[in-house]
Design a protein around this motif. Structure first.
Motif, PDB file in Angstrom:
ATOM      1  N   ARG A 369      23.375 -13.496 -10.426  1.00  0.00           N
ATOM      2  CA  ARG A 369      22.418 -12.868  -9.321  1.00  0.00           C
ATOM      3  C   ARG A 369      21.997 -11.528  -9.574  1.00  0.00           C
ATOM      4  O   ARG A 369      22.768 -10.572 -10.119  1.00  0.00           O
ATOM      5  N   VAL A 370      20.804 -11.224  -9.205  1.00  0.00           N
ATOM      6  CA  VAL A 370      20.161  -9.891  -9.278  1.00  0.00           C
ATOM      7  C   VAL A 370      19.954  -9.463  -7.744  1.00  0.00           C
ATOM      8  O   VAL A 370      19.113 -10.289  -7.170  1.00  0.00           O
ATOM      9  N   ALA A 371      20.515  -8.370  -7.391  1.00  0.00           N
ATOM     10  CA  ALA A 371      19.798  -7.885  -6.123  1.00  0.00           C
ATOM     11  C   ALA A 371      18.940  -6.953  -6.011  1.00  0.00           C
ATOM     12  O   ALA A 371      18.690  -6.171  -7.022  1.00  0.00           O
ATOM     13  N   VAL A 372      17.920  -7.269  -5.342  1.00  0.00           N
ATOM     14  CA  VAL A 372      16.469  -6.475  -5.554  1.00  0.00           C
ATOM     15  C   VAL A 372      16.534  -5.882  -4.122  1.00  0.00           C
ATOM     16  O   VAL A 372      16.268  -6.696  -2.763  1.00  0.00           O
ATOM     17  N   LEU A 373      16.440  -4.463  -3.872  1.00  0.00           N
ATOM     18  CA  LEU A 373      16.339  -3.907  -2.560  1.00  0.00           C
ATOM     19  C   LEU A 373      15.497  -2.571  -2.461  1.00  0.00           C
ATOM     20  O   LEU A 373      14.895  -2.431  -3.642  1.00  0.00           O
ATOM     21  N   GLY A 374      15.183  -2.474  -1.313  1.00  0.00           N
ATOM     22  CA  GLY A 374      14.237  -1.142  -1.314  1.00  0.00           C
ATOM     23  C   GLY A 374      13.036  -1.616  -0.286  1.00  0.00           C
ATOM     24  O   GLY A 374      12.602  -2.808  -0.549  1.00  0.00           O
ATOM     25  N   ARG A 375      12.545  -0.376   0.314  1.00  0.00           N
ATOM     26  CA  ARG A 375      11.408  -0.887   1.240  1.00  0.00           C
ATOM     27  C   ARG A 375       9.999  -1.192   0.214  1.00  0.00           C
ATOM     28  O   ARG A 375       9.224  -1.559   1.075  1.00  0.00           O
ATOM     29  N   LEU A 376      10.074  -0.909  -1.148  1.00  0.00           N
ATOM     30  CA  LEU A 376       8.894  -1.244  -1.570  1.00  0.00           C
ATOM     31  C   LEU A 376       9.125  -2.478  -2.544  1.00  0.00           C
ATOM     32  O   LEU A 376       8.207  -2.627  -3.473  1.00  0.00           O
ATOM     33  N   ALA A 377      10.197  -3.043  -2.459  1.00  0.00           N
ATOM     34  CA  ALA A 377      10.453  -4.251  -3.042  1.00  0.00           C
ATOM     35  C   ALA A 377       9.695  -5.290  -3.030  1.00  0.00           C
ATOM     36  O   ALA A 377       9.081  -5.980  -3.990  1.00  0.00           O
ATOM     37  N   ASP A 378       8.936  -5.452  -1.726  1.00  0.00           N
ATOM     38  CA  ASP A 378       8.047  -6.760  -1.416  1.00  0.00           C
ATOM     39  C   ASP A 378       6.804  -6.089  -1.195  1.00  0.00           C
ATOM     40  O   ASP A 378       5.844  -6.950  -1.068  1.00  0.00           O
ATOM     41  N   ARG A 379       6.520  -4.904  -1.478  1.00  0.00           N
ATOM     42  CA  ARG A 379       5.215  -4.311  -1.010  1.00  0.00           C
ATOM     43  C   ARG A 379       4.018  -4.293  -2.408  1.00  0.00           C
ATOM     44  O   ARG A 379       4.429  -3.755  -3.398  1.00  0.00           O
ATOM     45  N   PRO A 380       2.890  -4.795  -2.104  1.00  0.00           N
ATOM     46  CA  PRO A 380       1.835  -4.551  -2.994  1.00  0.00           C
ATOM     47  C   PRO A 380       1.429  -3.215  -3.241  1.00  0.00           C
ATOM     48  O   PRO A 380       0.195  -2.900  -2.534  1.00  0.00           O
ATOM     49  N   ASN A 381       2.004  -2.176  -3.847  1.00  0.00           N
ATOM     50  CA  ASN A 381       1.870  -0.842  -3.611  1.00  0.00           C
ATOM     51  C   ASN A 381       1.136  -0.522  -4.895  1.00  0.00           C
ATOM     52  O   ASN A 381       1.692  -0.060  -5.977  1.00  0.00           O
ATOM     53  N   LEU A 382      -0.413  -0.358  -4.508  1.00  0.00           N
ATOM     54  CA  LEU A 382      -1.341  -0.096  -6.007  1.00  0.00           C
ATOM     55  C   LEU A 382      -1.810   1.097  -5.891  1.00  0.00           C
ATOM     56  O   LEU A 382      -2.233   1.529  -6.786  1.00  0.00           O
ATOM     57  N   GLY A 383      -1.417   2.189  -4.920  1.00  0.00           N
ATOM     58  CA  GLY A 383      -1.935   3.501  -4.981  1.00  0.00           C
ATOM     59  C   GLY A 383      -2.910   3.781  -3.932  1.00  0.00           C
ATOM     60  O   GLY A 383      -2.863   3.149  -2.812  1.00  0.00           O
ATOM     61  N   ASP A 384      -3.581   4.877  -3.847  1.00  0.00           N
ATOM     62  CA  ASP A 384      -4.294   5.324  -3.006  1.00  0.00           C
ATOM     63  C   ASP A 384      -5.471   4.455  -2.331  1.00  0.00           C
ATOM     64  O   ASP A 384      -5.869   3.642  -3.016  1.00  0.00           O
ATOM     65  N   THR A 385      -5.623   4.483  -1.038  1.00  0.00           N
ATOM     66  CA  THR A 385      -6.681   3.833  -0.344  1.00  0.00           C
ATOM     67  C   THR A 385      -7.695   4.344   0.060  1.00  0.00           C
ATOM     68  O   THR A 385      -8.355   4.128   0.870  1.00  0.00           O
ATOM     69  N   GLY A 386      -8.024   5.658  -0.749  1.00  0.00           N
ATOM     70  CA  GLY A 386      -9.248   6.600  -0.629  1.00  0.00           C
ATOM     71  C   GLY A 386     -10.513   5.817  -1.318  1.00  0.00           C
ATOM     72  O   GLY A 386     -10.516   4.718  -1.638  1.00  0.00           O
ATOM     73  N   SER A 387     -10.989   6.728  -1.992  1.00  0.00           N
ATOM     74  CA  SER A 387     -12.413   6.362  -2.878  1.00  0.00           C
ATOM     75  C   SER A 387     -11.743   5.541  -4.060  1.00  0.00           C
ATOM     76  O   SER A 387     -12.675   4.765  -4.629  1.00  0.00           O
ATOM     77  N   SER A 388     -10.652   5.644  -4.471  1.00  0.00           N
ATOM     78  CA  SER A 388      -9.933   4.835  -5.601  1.00  0.00           C
ATOM     79  C   SER A 388      -9.409   3.649  -5.386  1.00  0.00           C
ATOM     80  O   SER A 388      -8.992   2.783  -6.021  1.00  0.00           O
ATOM     81  N   ASN A 389      -9.684   3.211  -3.986  1.00  0.00           N
ATOM     82  CA  ASN A 389      -9.061   1.957  -3.644  1.00  0.00           C
ATOM     83  C   ASN A 389      -9.521   0.680  -4.297  1.00  0.00           C
ATOM     84  O   ASN A 389     -10.829   0.795  -4.651  1.00  0.00           O
ATOM     85  N   VAL A 390      -8.848  -0.101  -4.639  1.00  0.00           N
ATOM     86  CA  VAL A 390      -9.416  -1.381  -5.125  1.00  0.00           C
ATOM     87  C   VAL A 390      -8.637  -2.609  -4.461  1.00  0.00           C
ATOM     88  O   VAL A 390      -7.355  -2.603  -4.058  1.00  0.00           O
ATOM     89  N   ARG A 391      -9.430  -3.617  -4.241  1.00  0.00           N
ATOM     90  CA  ARG A 391      -8.998  -5.080  -3.655  1.00  0.00           C
ATOM     91  C   ARG A 391      -8.780  -6.105  -4.761  1.00  0.00           C
ATOM     92  O   ARG A 391      -9.868  -6.659  -4.639  1.00  0.00           O
ATOM     93  N   PRO A 392      -7.741  -6.226  -5.291  1.00  0.00           N
ATOM     94  CA  PRO A 392      -7.441  -7.266  -6.132  1.00  0.00           C
ATOM     95  C   PRO A 392      -7.380  -8.825  -5.370  1.00  0.00           C
ATOM     96  O   PRO A 392      -7.159  -8.665  -4.259  1.00  0.00           O
ATOM     97  N   PRO A 393      -7.870  -9.932  -6.073  1.00  0.00           N
ATOM     98  CA  PRO A 393      -7.539 -11.034  -5.355  1.00  0.00           C
ATOM     99  C   PRO A 393      -6.109 -11.307  -5.044  1.00  0.00           C
ATOM    100  O   PRO A 393      -6.013 -12.122  -4.209  1.00  0.00           O
ATOM    101  N   HIS A 394      -5.073 -10.926  -5.903  1.00  0.00           N
ATOM    102  CA  HIS A 394      -3.769 -11.109  -5.605  1.00  0.00           C
ATOM    103  C   HIS A 394      -3.136  -9.826  -6.154  1.00  0.00           C
ATOM    104  O   HIS A 394      -3.574  -9.173  -7.029  1.00  0.00           O
TER     105      HIS A 394
END
Length: 711
Positions: A369-394
């Protein structure tokens, strides 16, 4: 030949053919086209092609990013114009591959990696119809916490310059390249109002070397900054844009503004060396026609700007490769590259022994068993959402990556019953990034129209500031530590499970003291891109090595590095920040510049140096893999001088090398003497004095090989 760049059988197309065949220089071809233009067409080159409101409305109607803009397109002549896309980590105008952020790629200390990533981004830009890429940020941040640190390459001018040059080389076959923001743009929340004061010698020695290197690397264009420099707005600062950039460095390309508020005096800006107001028809469209007719705007200045713009477009069209098919966008090759880069960028900061061996990599057959925890564990956290924002297909989160690798039944949330606990914490775009704030009345007036009325601009500014209670654009960080809830979770999990791994997500300096000593392993994963979850799973389970090295120094405490009021209207930059400030002050870093562990061990020995010839010298060393696993090491070469009795190290060269287990390899590093030079009225000089060169695994490595430098 790349015919989709321009229409055939037009004056522009004939000029491109002549340049490609060597019948005309790009200057001659540009001059011929300029003579064909009316005054209206000539001025059309100098700003964007659509008004702001129309561009935003058209973007919403066609469901494209409103930053997908064109400037200077003239169909009568066949001039294609500048078709822009942003994107330090991928193409910003349409769904595309999201690579690890720039600071993550700096953590590879590998110019080949950056060359490949830039080529991939630029190829996708062309596939989407762009010919102009503005994703190359090479600002240095003297104050840690700058919101856009994720878009640049760390704290050291030499590292920034070399990575930027690699990106330019990789992108140039596909797009017109640009570097930004020139200059001294490293305070996000004050960027529209702050005046940055800096002495001339410090400006040249510390804040401009990486831009100079980009010019030498053949960059096509330069984006000016919003802030002012020594009392003059950077977008119309003749000392910066003409005397330094063009007269001293010989830059032949064009300069364009940052978006929307990049200049304040449209007529003055042309004479100062500002070529294109981006991205809309805004201040110049209102002011320049009458100024040209009256003589206030000199025609020679307009023609000079137009020549630079056209020459760059002609040279690009003559060298460009054909646009790739749309299938390259987020295709298998680019996704694989994103995953590889995430492996190479992840920095192993801590890896304590558990049962006699380091905790990482984990042994899969021993994991129930591997415990995976934290508020960012399931988040697609890619970086800033300003002019550097990228929208990948997944995107792939860390929990998803581990589930794919181990099976869902082995990924749990109970740390007490798990063989190992993985905690994913860090930052999000709400914590750091581009900031659309500090819009005072003067800035609001730049929108034009009714906003030019002072009372309307004041009211709009007040309403804008009031609205910030409910939204945020990230901005700069006043606190370099993790959120309190993250630290509390780390400590709770570590108390419940001695085999705890912390994965830190973020784009800048993160102070990890004192909680890092509570856990067995710490990985700095940055914003790891669309394949980041899979890459982190690869690293945890030993399928790949965490090969990154820190591109910034991490202090023990925030106050050990320079601090600033992020909303200042005036600030002075000095020469001491990051690792060099810690060195000068005699303060040990928690994790020094260049630091990073791996899954094997290395030694660097047998340093030999060539004499300094011009501005370069060679450092040759032997790199030995002393472990039982193949791996990659970064050879870092520092020149050491004493300041106030403390050794201060200047990065002068680096290279990344793969070495098989138990093997050794000789490697020669091309080193620059520029970080040791001093600026004078007569130019750069290298002072006499004792200089020791160290070749090691990080700044201040006690096991580094050493030798005196002969100048």
């Amino acid at each position: 030949m790349s015919p989709e760049i321009y229409s055939p059988e037009t004056p522009f197309a004939y000029a491109v053919d002549a340049v490609r065949r060597g019948e005309k220089s790009s200057d001659e071809a540009a001059d011929e086209i300029l003579r064909m233009l009316t005054d209206r067409e000539l001025l059309w080159l100098l700003d964007g092609d659509k008004p702001m409101v129309r561009s935003v409305v058209d973007g919403a109607r066609t469901r494209t990013n409103f930053l997908a803009v064109t400037a200077g397109r003239i169909d009568r002549i066949g001039i294609p114009g500048l078709r822009f896309t942003d994107g330090p980590r991928g193409v910003g105008i349409a769904p595309s591959t999201s690579f690890p952020v720039s600071i993550a790629r700096a953590a590879t200390w590998d110019i080949d990696i950056e060359r490949r990533v830039a080529a991939a981004i630029a190829a996708e830009a062309r596939a989407h119809g762009a010919n102009f890429w503005g994703g190359l940020c090479i600002n240095v941040a003297p104050f840690p916490g700058w919101g856009r640190a994720q878009e640049s390459y760390g704290e050291d001018p030499l590292l920034i310059g070399e990575m930027g040059c690699a990106a330019i080389e990789g992108a140039k076959p596909w797009v017109i390249t640009s570097v930004k923001h020139f200059a001294l743009n490293s305070m996000e929340e004050a960027r529209f109002q702050v005046d940055v004061s800096v002495p001339e010698d410090i400006l040249h020695e510390r804040y401009l070397p990486h831009f100079r290197r980009a010019v030498e690397g053949g960059v096509d264009s330069v984006m000016s900054a919003y802030n002012s420099v020594n009392g003059e707005w950077a977008g119309e600062n003749s000392h910066v844009l003409t005397e330094i950039l063009r007269d001293q460095w010989g830059f032949a390309g064009f300069v364009h503004t940052d978006w929307v508020w990049g200049l304040r005096y449209p007529v003055k800006s042309v004479a100062a060396g500002q070529d294109v107001e981006m991205p809309f028809r805004q201040q110049r469209a209102r002011a320049l026609p009458a100024a040209l007719r009256s003589g206030e705007l000199k025609r020679d200045d307009v023609v000079r700007a137009g020549a630079r713009i056209l020459r760059t477009q002609l040279e690009f069209a003559a060298r460009a490769l054909p646009a790739p098919p749309r299938s390259v966008v987020a295709g298998a090759d680019h996704r694989a590259l994103a995953r590889e880069v995430a492996h190479r960028a992840t920095v192993l900061l801590r890896n304590e022994k558990a049962d006699g061996t380091p905790l990482l990599p984990l042994t899969e057959q021993h994991l129930q068993r591997v415990a995976v925890l934290g508020r960012l564990a399931d988040r697609p956290n890619l970086g800033d959402t300003g002019s550097s924002n990228v929208r990948p297909p997944h995107t792939v989160s860390v929990r998803q990556g581990l589930r794919e690798r181990l099976g869902s039944h082995r990924v749990v949330t109970d740390a007490r019953s798990a063989d190992v606990a993985v905690v994913i914490v860090g930052l999000t775009p709400k914590d750091e990034g581009e900031a659309l704030i500090a819009l005072d009345a003067d800035t609001m007036a730049l929108f034009g129209g009714i906003m030019r009325r002072p009372w309307v601009a004041k009211l709009a500014s007040a309403l804008f500031k009031f609205s910030q209670r409910w939204w945020t654009f990230g901005g700069d960080r006043a606190d370099l530590r993790l959120h309190g809830e993250d630290v509390a979770l780390i400590r709770a999990v570590a108390a419940a499970n001695p085999h705890t791994v912390v994965v830190v997500i973020g784009g800048g300096t993160v102070v990890v003291d004192p909680w890092d000593r509570d856990v067995s392993a710490v990985l700095m994963a940055w914003y790891p891109g669309m394949e980041g979850g899979r890459a982190i799973a690869d690293i945890l389970l030993g399928d790949a090595e965490p090969a990154g090295r820190m591109p910034v120094a991490t202090p023990v405490r925030h106050d050990q590095l320079p601090q600033v009021n992020w909303r200042s209207r005036a600030v002075t930059y000095d020469r001491w920040w990051g690792q060099r400030k810690l060195d000068r002050d005699g303060v040990p870093a928690a994790y020094p510049l260049g630091f990073g562990l791996g899954y094997t061990t290395f030694t660097i020995t047998e340093l030999t140096l060539s004499p300094v010839r011009g501005e370069h010298f060679d450092a040759t060393v032997t790199v030995s893999n002393t472990g039982d696993r193949d791996g990659r090491h970064v050879v870092q070469v520092y020149a050491v001088r004493a300041v106030d009795g403390n050794p201060v190290r200047h990065l002068v060269g680096f290279t990344s090398i793969a070495v098989l287990a138990g093997e050794s390899a000789s490697v020669t590093v091309d080193c620059s003497a520029r970080p040791l030079q001093r600026w004078t009225d007569a130019g750069f000089v290298l002072d006499e004095g004792d200089i020791t060169v160290e070749a090691g695994g990080y700044c201040g490595d006690p096991n580094a090989a050493r030798s005196p430098l002969v100048c």
